[in-house]
Design a protein around this motif. Structure first.
Motif, PDB file in Angstrom:
ATOM      1  N   GLN A 187       0.823  -1.209   0.000  1.00 42.69           N
ATOM      2  CA  GLN A 187       0.000   0.000   0.000  1.00 42.69           C
ATOM      3  C   GLN A 187       0.857   1.259   0.000  1.00 42.69           C
ATOM      4  O   GLN A 187       0.559   2.240  -0.693  1.00 42.69           O
ATOM      5  CB  GLN A 187      -0.917   0.005   1.226  1.00 42.69           C
ATOM      6  CG  GLN A 187      -1.984  -1.083   1.211  1.00 42.69           C
ATOM      7  CD  GLN A 187      -1.501  -2.335   1.935  1.00 42.69           C
ATOM      8  OE1 GLN A 187      -0.295  -2.579   2.046  1.00 42.69           O
ATOM      9  NE2 GLN A 187      -2.443  -3.134   2.419  1.00 42.69           N
ATOM     10  N   MET A 190       2.400   1.727  -3.487  1.00 42.70           N
ATOM     11  CA  MET A 190       1.421   2.149  -4.489  1.00 42.70           C
ATOM     12  C   MET A 190       1.047   3.615  -4.314  1.00 42.70           C
ATOM     13  O   MET A 190       1.055   4.397  -5.286  1.00 42.70           O
ATOM     14  CB  MET A 190       0.164   1.282  -4.382  1.00 42.70           C
ATOM     15  CG  MET A 190      -0.924   1.646  -5.383  1.00 42.70           C
ATOM     16  SD  MET A 190      -2.330   0.522  -5.256  1.00 42.70           S
ATOM     17  CE  MET A 190      -3.427   1.231  -6.475  1.00 42.70           C
ATOM     18  N   LEU A 191       0.752   4.024  -3.082  1.00 43.78           N
ATOM     19  CA  LEU A 191       0.368   5.406  -2.835  1.00 43.78           C
ATOM     20  C   LEU A 191       1.545   6.348  -3.040  1.00 43.78           C
ATOM     21  O   LEU A 191       1.400   7.425  -3.636  1.00 43.78           O
ATOM     22  CB  LEU A 191      -0.189   5.548  -1.411  1.00 43.78           C
ATOM     23  CG  LEU A 191      -0.705   6.923  -0.997  1.00 43.78           C
ATOM     24  CD1 LEU A 191      -1.683   7.484  -2.015  1.00 43.78           C
ATOM     25  CD2 LEU A 191      -1.349   6.844   0.384  1.00 43.78           C
ATOM     26  N   CYS A 224      -5.472   2.535  -0.449  1.00 44.18           N
ATOM     27  CA  CYS A 224      -4.229   2.190   0.252  1.00 44.18           C
ATOM     28  C   CYS A 224      -4.327   2.356   1.765  1.00 44.18           C
ATOM     29  O   CYS A 224      -3.545   1.742   2.500  1.00 44.18           O
ATOM     30  CB  CYS A 224      -3.081   3.053  -0.280  1.00 44.18           C
ATOM     31  SG  CYS A 224      -2.664   2.703  -2.006  1.00 44.18           S
ATOM     32  N   PRO A 229      -2.911  -0.490   6.434  1.00 48.08           N
ATOM     33  CA  PRO A 229      -1.650  -1.077   6.020  1.00 48.08           C
ATOM     34  C   PRO A 229      -0.898  -1.796   7.125  1.00 48.08           C
ATOM     35  O   PRO A 229      -0.006  -2.561   6.854  1.00 48.08           O
ATOM     36  CB  PRO A 229      -0.847   0.128   5.512  1.00 48.08           C
ATOM     37  CG  PRO A 229      -1.445   1.297   6.209  1.00 48.08           C
ATOM     38  CD  PRO A 229      -2.893   0.978   6.376  1.00 48.08           C
TER      39      PRO A 229
END
Length: 379
Positions: A187, A190-191, A224, A229
């Motif tokens: 996460q 990706m973010l 995300c 997370p």
């Protein structure tokens, strides 16, 4: 060096609550504001570079250096991009301290979150009463309605998003203050990659597609950060509905003089023990109530719409029956008396950038980030 592509202008030091010029979608690039000083691309020496940097970042933080000697070598660069419903902010600066105090929260009066990816040494310090840090590659969330005191070093790429855009997808926005998505997690990667890509493409991004980029970014943030997370985020999310409901209950009753932990626990159906536990990171429930009342008092005392009202009457309306007690609490919270706060706003607000004359083009442009940040609240 200061560059801006936004041709709309308003007078500097606008009154509290004044709307910024509207930024409408249309042809051409995004409105952008870029600053570099004390760097090869800049045109100011270190000390002046710092004071300019401090002015430009003032909508987000109060900034200081560790010692006067650091001023001579200060370097900083920042870019702001207006995506119509969110702001993209990139920074890269020498080590410095940044604070968002109750006075800053009251002065800026915004209800936004800052979600950013860190590069380099990162940020560390205190969020309220707890220790906190975000390192290289991590993505952090800071609620701009909450206080913090941090040491910053390195670069950031982040977005300022109004709470109302995040709430429909996340629901538990209050619980996200201080959440860190590690750069090593899927996460976080990706973010973080999305924020970096957004910052790389911002200069060429067409203005007509600003809302599309905002919608996509908010969706990526939600994907995300929910599910959580890591375990720490999960714990925050787990307790968030109660905290959010209790905060809403408090906000609706701030003017009631008998508002107290006992009545809040009874009305919200929680034990006093759990109530105290939920508000412990904020200094306790009584402290939270007092600070919320003081923030409302500050906003009305400096507002032109309330300039005709006695300070004692404003204090009384927000639950402070004793004006002397209120004045002491106000000074402890904001570092000046209620009358000094009103006089400062009446005299034109914060002092202009040192070395600039009020009303010059540079001073006018330096207010652009502040105007943009405030305008988000009205969209």
């Amino acid at each position: 060096m200061i560059e801006t592509t936004d041709t709309t202008r308003a007078r500097p030091n606008a009154p509290f609550g004044m709307r910024a010029p509207s930024v409408h979608a249309g042809a051409g690039p995004l409105p952008q504001f870029t600053y570099a000083a004390g760097t090869p691309d800049g045109d100011l020496p270190g000390a002046d570079a710092f004071w300019t940097w401090r002015r430009i970042m003032a909508p987000l933080y109060d900034i200081a250096v560790h010692a006067p000697a650091y001023l001579a070598d200060f370097q900083g660069a920042a870019s702001w991009f207006h995506f119509d419903r969110m702001l993209l902010v990139t920074t890269d600066a020498a080590p410095h301290r940044l604070r968002r105090s109750p006075m800053t929260i009251a002065r800026t009066a915004v209800d936004h979150c800052l979600i950013q990816r860190h590069s380099g040494a990162g940020w560390r310090g205190r969020l309220g009463t707890r220790d906190w840090s975000a390192g290289d590659g991590d993505v952090s969330v800071l609620d701009l309605t909450q206080p913090f005191d941090l040491e910053a070093e390195g670069a950031t790429a982040g977005v300022v998003v109004p709470r109302r855009l995040l709430a429909p997808l996340l629901g538990t926005v209050d619980a996200l203050h201080g959440v860190v998505a590690p750069g090593r997690s899927p996460q976080g990667r990706m973010l973080g990659d999305h924020l970096l890509s957004l910052s790389e493409q911002a200069r060429q991004w067409p203005r007509r597609n600003a809302v599309v980029a905002t919608t996509a970014t908010v969706a990526v943030i939600a994907a995300c950060l929910q599910p959580a997370p890591d375990h720490a985020v999960a714990n925050l999310t787990e307790r968030a509905p109660s905290l959010i409901a209790i905060k809403r209950h408090i906000e609706e009753r701030l003017t009631e003089p008998d508002l107290a932990p006992e009545t809040i626990a009874r009305d919200c159906g929680v034990s006093r023990t759990n109530l105290y536990r939920l508000f412990e990171p904020m200094g306790g429930v009584a402290q939270y109530i007092r600070e919320r009342r003081l923030l409302h008092c500050y906003a009305e005392i400096v507002s032109p719409a309330h300039a005709h009202r006695r300070i004692g009457d404003i204090a009384y309306d927000w639950g402070f029956p004793d004006e002397t007690v209120f004045s002491r609490a106000f000074r402890r919270c904001f570092g000046l008396s209620p009358r000094e706060a009103r006089a400062a706003r009446r005299d034109g607000g914060p002092a202009p950038l040192r070395g600039s004359r009020r009303g010059t083009a540079d001073a006018l442009e330096l207010d652009t980030p502040d105007l943009w940040l405030r305008a988000l609240g009205g969209r």
